[in-house]
Motif scaffolding. Structure first.
Motif, PDB file in Angstrom:
ATOM      1  N   VAL A 154       3.872  18.405  -4.785  1.00 43.93           N
ATOM      2  CA  VAL A 154       3.842  17.213  -3.941  1.00 43.93           C
ATOM      3  C   VAL A 154       2.587  17.238  -3.064  1.00 43.93           C
ATOM      4  O   VAL A 154       2.255  18.257  -2.454  1.00 43.93           O
ATOM      5  CB  VAL A 154       5.104  17.134  -3.069  1.00 43.93           C
ATOM      6  CG1 VAL A 154       5.016  15.972  -2.083  1.00 43.93           C
ATOM      7  CG2 VAL A 154       6.342  16.992  -3.947  1.00 43.93           C
ATOM      8  N   THR A 155       1.890  16.093  -3.015  1.00 41.95           N
ATOM      9  CA  THR A 155       0.657  15.995  -2.222  1.00 41.95           C
ATOM     10  C   THR A 155       0.749  14.962  -1.103  1.00 41.95           C
ATOM     11  O   THR A 155       0.143  15.146  -0.052  1.00 41.95           O
ATOM     12  CB  THR A 155      -0.521  15.630  -3.132  1.00 41.95           C
ATOM     13  OG1 THR A 155      -0.225  14.399  -3.829  1.00 41.95           O
ATOM     14  CG2 THR A 155      -0.791  16.738  -4.147  1.00 41.95           C
ATOM     15  N   GLN A 156       1.495  13.876  -1.333  1.00 38.78           N
ATOM     16  CA  GLN A 156       1.588  12.812  -0.329  1.00 38.78           C
ATOM     17  C   GLN A 156       2.995  12.244  -0.282  1.00 38.78           C
ATOM     18  O   GLN A 156       3.689  12.208  -1.304  1.00 38.78           O
ATOM     19  CB  GLN A 156       0.634  11.654  -0.659  1.00 38.78           C
ATOM     20  CG  GLN A 156      -0.838  11.960  -0.515  1.00 38.78           C
ATOM     21  CD  GLN A 156      -1.659  10.674  -0.600  1.00 38.78           C
ATOM     22  OE1 GLN A 156      -1.301   9.649  -0.001  1.00 38.78           O
ATOM     23  NE2 GLN A 156      -2.751  10.719  -1.355  1.00 38.78           N
ATOM     24  N   ILE A 157       3.367  11.786   0.919  1.00 36.87           N
ATOM     25  CA  ILE A 157       4.619  11.057   1.085  1.00 36.87           C
ATOM     26  C   ILE A 157       4.326   9.842   1.955  1.00 36.87           C
ATOM     27  O   ILE A 157       3.869   9.980   3.098  1.00 36.87           O
ATOM     28  CB  ILE A 157       5.724  11.923   1.719  1.00 36.87           C
ATOM     29  CG1 ILE A 157       5.997  13.165   0.867  1.00 36.87           C
ATOM     30  CG2 ILE A 157       7.003  11.110   1.900  1.00 36.87           C
ATOM     31  CD1 ILE A 157       7.048  14.093   1.441  1.00 36.87           C
ATOM     32  N   ASN A 158       4.578   8.647   1.415  1.00 35.43           N
ATOM     33  CA  ASN A 158       4.305   7.401   2.128  1.00 35.43           C
ATOM     34  C   ASN A 158       5.546   6.520   2.143  1.00 35.43           C
ATOM     35  O   ASN A 158       6.396   6.609   1.249  1.00 35.43           O
ATOM     36  CB  ASN A 158       3.159   6.641   1.455  1.00 35.43           C
ATOM     37  CG  ASN A 158       1.831   7.348   1.613  1.00 35.43           C
ATOM     38  OD1 ASN A 158       1.272   7.417   2.698  1.00 35.43           O
ATOM     39  ND2 ASN A 158       1.307   7.883   0.508  1.00 35.43           N
ATOM     40  N   LEU A 159       5.626   5.666   3.158  1.00 32.04           N
ATOM     41  CA  LEU A 159       6.724   4.709   3.274  1.00 32.04           C
ATOM     42  C   LEU A 159       6.311   3.399   2.614  1.00 32.04           C
ATOM     43  O   LEU A 159       5.316   2.780   3.010  1.00 32.04           O
ATOM     44  CB  LEU A 159       7.067   4.484   4.751  1.00 32.04           C
ATOM     45  CG  LEU A 159       8.366   3.726   5.049  1.00 32.04           C
ATOM     46  CD1 LEU A 159       9.567   4.455   4.459  1.00 32.04           C
ATOM     47  CD2 LEU A 159       8.536   3.545   6.558  1.00 32.04           C
ATOM     48  N   ARG A 160       7.056   2.985   1.591  1.00 32.22           N
ATOM     49  CA  ARG A 160       6.752   1.765   0.856  1.00 32.22           C
ATOM     50  C   ARG A 160       8.029   0.939   0.715  1.00 32.22           C
ATOM     51  O   ARG A 160       8.954   1.320  -0.001  1.00 32.22           O
ATOM     52  CB  ARG A 160       6.222   2.104  -0.546  1.00 32.22           C
ATOM     53  CG  ARG A 160       4.926   2.895  -0.555  1.00 32.22           C
ATOM     54  CD  ARG A 160       3.715   1.997  -0.324  1.00 32.22           C
ATOM     55  NE  ARG A 160       2.479   2.722  -0.569  1.00 32.22           N
ATOM     56  CZ  ARG A 160       1.793   3.365   0.371  1.00 32.22           C
ATOM     57  NH1 ARG A 160       2.240   3.357   1.626  1.00 32.22           N
ATOM     58  NH2 ARG A 160       0.674   3.990   0.087  1.00 32.22           N
ATOM     59  N   ASN A 161       8.092  -0.188   1.429  1.00 25.95           N
ATOM     60  CA  ASN A 161       9.239  -1.098   1.321  1.00 25.95           C
ATOM     61  C   ASN A 161      10.564  -0.365   1.549  1.00 25.95           C
ATOM     62  O   ASN A 161      11.505  -0.473   0.758  1.00 25.95           O
ATOM     63  CB  ASN A 161       9.251  -1.786  -0.053  1.00 25.95           C
ATOM     64  CG  ASN A 161       7.993  -2.598  -0.298  1.00 25.95           C
ATOM     65  OD1 ASN A 161       7.502  -3.280   0.603  1.00 25.95           O
ATOM     66  ND2 ASN A 161       7.466  -2.515  -1.518  1.00 25.95           N
ATOM     67  N   ASP A 162      10.624   0.393   2.636  1.00 21.08           N
ATOM     68  CA  ASP A 162      11.825   1.132   3.043  1.00 21.08           C
ATOM     69  C   ASP A 162      12.205   2.232   2.061  1.00 21.08           C
ATOM     70  O   ASP A 162      13.353   2.709   2.060  1.00 21.08           O
ATOM     71  CB  ASP A 162      13.020   0.191   3.235  1.00 21.08           C
ATOM     72  CG  ASP A 162      12.803  -0.773   4.395  1.00 21.08           C
ATOM     73  OD1 ASP A 162      12.149  -0.362   5.379  1.00 21.08           O
ATOM     74  OD2 ASP A 162      13.255  -1.917   4.310  1.00 21.08           O
ATOM     75  N   LYS A 163      11.287   2.636   1.201  1.00 19.10           N
ATOM     76  CA  LYS A 163      11.490   3.766   0.299  1.00 19.10           C
ATOM     77  C   LYS A 163      10.395   4.797   0.557  1.00 19.10           C
ATOM     78  O   LYS A 163       9.298   4.467   1.015  1.00 19.10           O
ATOM     79  CB  LYS A 163      11.419   3.332  -1.173  1.00 19.10           C
ATOM     80  CG  LYS A 163      12.414   2.266  -1.577  1.00 19.10           C
ATOM     81  CD  LYS A 163      13.793   2.838  -1.808  1.00 19.10           C
ATOM     82  CE  LYS A 163      14.728   1.771  -2.385  1.00 19.10           C
ATOM     83  NZ  LYS A 163      16.100   2.301  -2.623  1.00 19.10           N
ATOM     84  N   TRP A 164      10.720   6.038   0.237  1.00 20.23           N
ATOM     85  CA  TRP A 164       9.727   7.097   0.352  1.00 20.23           C
ATOM     86  C   TRP A 164       9.042   7.274  -1.004  1.00 20.23           C
ATOM     87  O   TRP A 164       9.686   7.626  -1.973  1.00 20.23           O
ATOM     88  CB  TRP A 164      10.373   8.408   0.801  1.00 20.23           C
ATOM     89  CG  TRP A 164      10.918   8.350   2.193  1.00 20.23           C
ATOM     90  CD1 TRP A 164      12.221   8.319   2.569  1.00 20.23           C
ATOM     91  CD2 TRP A 164      10.151   8.296   3.395  1.00 20.23           C
ATOM     92  NE1 TRP A 164      12.330   8.249   3.932  1.00 20.23           N
ATOM     93  CE2 TRP A 164      11.066   8.236   4.471  1.00 20.23           C
ATOM     94  CE3 TRP A 164       8.777   8.292   3.673  1.00 20.23           C
ATOM     95  CZ2 TRP A 164      10.653   8.167   5.801  1.00 20.23           C
ATOM     96  CZ3 TRP A 164       8.368   8.230   5.005  1.00 20.23           C
ATOM     97  CH2 TRP A 164       9.295   8.169   6.050  1.00 20.23           C
ATOM     98  N   GLU A 165       7.749   6.988  -1.022  1.00 23.93           N
ATOM     99  CA  GLU A 165       6.973   7.150  -2.246  1.00 23.93           C
ATOM    100  C   GLU A 165       6.320   8.536  -2.229  1.00 23.93           C
ATOM    101  O   GLU A 165       5.521   8.843  -1.347  1.00 23.93           O
ATOM    102  CB  GLU A 165       5.905   6.063  -2.358  1.00 23.93           C
ATOM    103  CG  GLU A 165       5.120   6.128  -3.657  1.00 23.93           C
ATOM    104  CD  GLU A 165       4.108   5.017  -3.755  1.00 23.93           C
ATOM    105  OE1 GLU A 165       4.453   3.955  -4.319  1.00 23.93           O
ATOM    106  OE2 GLU A 165       2.973   5.201  -3.247  1.00 23.93           O
ATOM    107  N   VAL A 166       6.674   9.325  -3.207  1.00 26.26           N
ATOM    108  CA  VAL A 166       6.227  10.711  -3.255  1.00 26.26           C
ATOM    109  C   VAL A 166       5.217  10.865  -4.382  1.00 26.26           C
ATOM    110  O   VAL A 166       5.511  10.558  -5.549  1.00 26.26           O
ATOM    111  CB  VAL A 166       7.417  11.676  -3.467  1.00 26.26           C
ATOM    112  CG1 VAL A 166       6.931  13.133  -3.440  1.00 26.26           C
ATOM    113  CG2 VAL A 166       8.482  11.447  -2.391  1.00 26.26           C
TER     114      VAL A 166
END
Length: 297
Positions: A132-144
């Motif tokens: 895992v390199t990044q975790i972002n918030l996208r439309n109330d979901k966690w995009e990993v």
């Protein structure tokens, strides 16, 4: 159905997955990702390249249950004993410090069998070589995001990696950690060491009276285990295995050296302690950058 990702397939991640499956009443789609090629984390077991029945625990050597943990975690020990994952340690370990009320266990099929038990109980999809390199918030979901492959979205993400690896993650996760929390996390320290596993041919003899021994007078070696003897499993068809754990100062000094060079240094010191060892048919040198938790504020 909620998608849940647990990052880390060690003891914390595997038990977390099993408990989520047991305790959460709503349907869950569980996934466990790990950067390594197998489950175990610091409870890793490796097999001889010549005989998969010959194995060695390169991480934790045995499980110590204190009276306090026996009281609050007895159900976990009972479960693992009932399934044959754990059994009582009866082989002699020289130099072991025993406190009143402590009980020690070993895993007959290697300490990583504890992790595999919980992962099986969880029913999770387990993926290896997922860094895992990044975790972002996208439309109330966690995009990993990971080093290779497309990003995936989850409703919940649980991180069980060492703290320094969490702090290296990029993306929106950095904004979730306050400055105070970051300072506290950065104050967490770990010891570093190496483990060396040696595998021998069937019929080889390692003539010592102990199954494990703590070493106090060597700058390199802290612990030696005749691994199959420690687990009380000796067979004429399976060769013995030996595990060496280095001291922390040695591990820190040689942390960035190649495992080949470190292995040779360990061999030289091992000859001083056990000069009559047979030649191994296989070796595995493991660098533990994050071996054991030091302190936290």
């Amino acid at each position: 159905m909620a998608r849940v990702l647990i990052v880390g397939a060690g003891l914390t991640g595997s038990l977390c997955a099993a408990l989520l499956r047991r305790e959460v009443s709503c349907p869950l789609q569980l996934s466990v990702w790990d950067n390594a090629g197998d489950s175990g984390g610091r409870m890793t077991t490796v097999n001889s390249p010549h005989n998969p029945q010959c194995m060695a625990d390169l991480g934790a050597q045995y499980i110590t249950c204190t009276p306090y943990y026996a009281k609050i975690h007895q159900s976990f020990y009972d479960e693992l004993l009932a399934h044959g994952v754990l059994k009582y340690l009866t082989s002699p370990i020289e130099g072991m410090v025993m406190k009143d009320g402590d009980t020690n266990f070993v895993a007959p099929q290697g300490v990583s069998s504890i992790i595999k038990h919980y992962l099986k109980e969880s029913g999770a999809e387990v993926c290896f070589r997922h860094c895992v390199t990044q975790i972002n918030l996208r439309n109330d979901k966690w995009e990993v995001s990971r080093e290779t492959g497309s990003p995936e979205q989850f409703d919940l993400v649980v991180l069980t990696m060492p703290v320094p690896e969490i702090l290296q993650l990029q993306g929106d996760i950095q904004n979730l950690i306050s400055e105070c929390q970051r300072q506290q996390l950065e104050s967490v320290s770990y010891s570093s060491r190496y483990a060396l596993g040696l595998f021998y041919e069937a019929g080889s003899k390692i003539d010592v009276p102990w199954a494990g021994r703590y070493i106090t007078s060597n700058p390199c070696i802290r612990f030696i285990s005749i691994d199959n003897k420690k687990r009380n499993i000796e067979s004429p068809d399976v060769g013995p295995s030996l595990v060496i754990h280095t001291t922390v100062p040695f591990g820190v000094t040689y942390l960035e050296h190649s495992t080949e060079d470190v292995q040779e240094l360990i061999f030289r010191q091992l000859e001083n302690i056990l000069p009559d060892l047979p030649q191994p048919v296989g070796t595995k040198c493991q660098r533990w950058r994050y071996s054991q938790l030091g302190r936290s504020s």
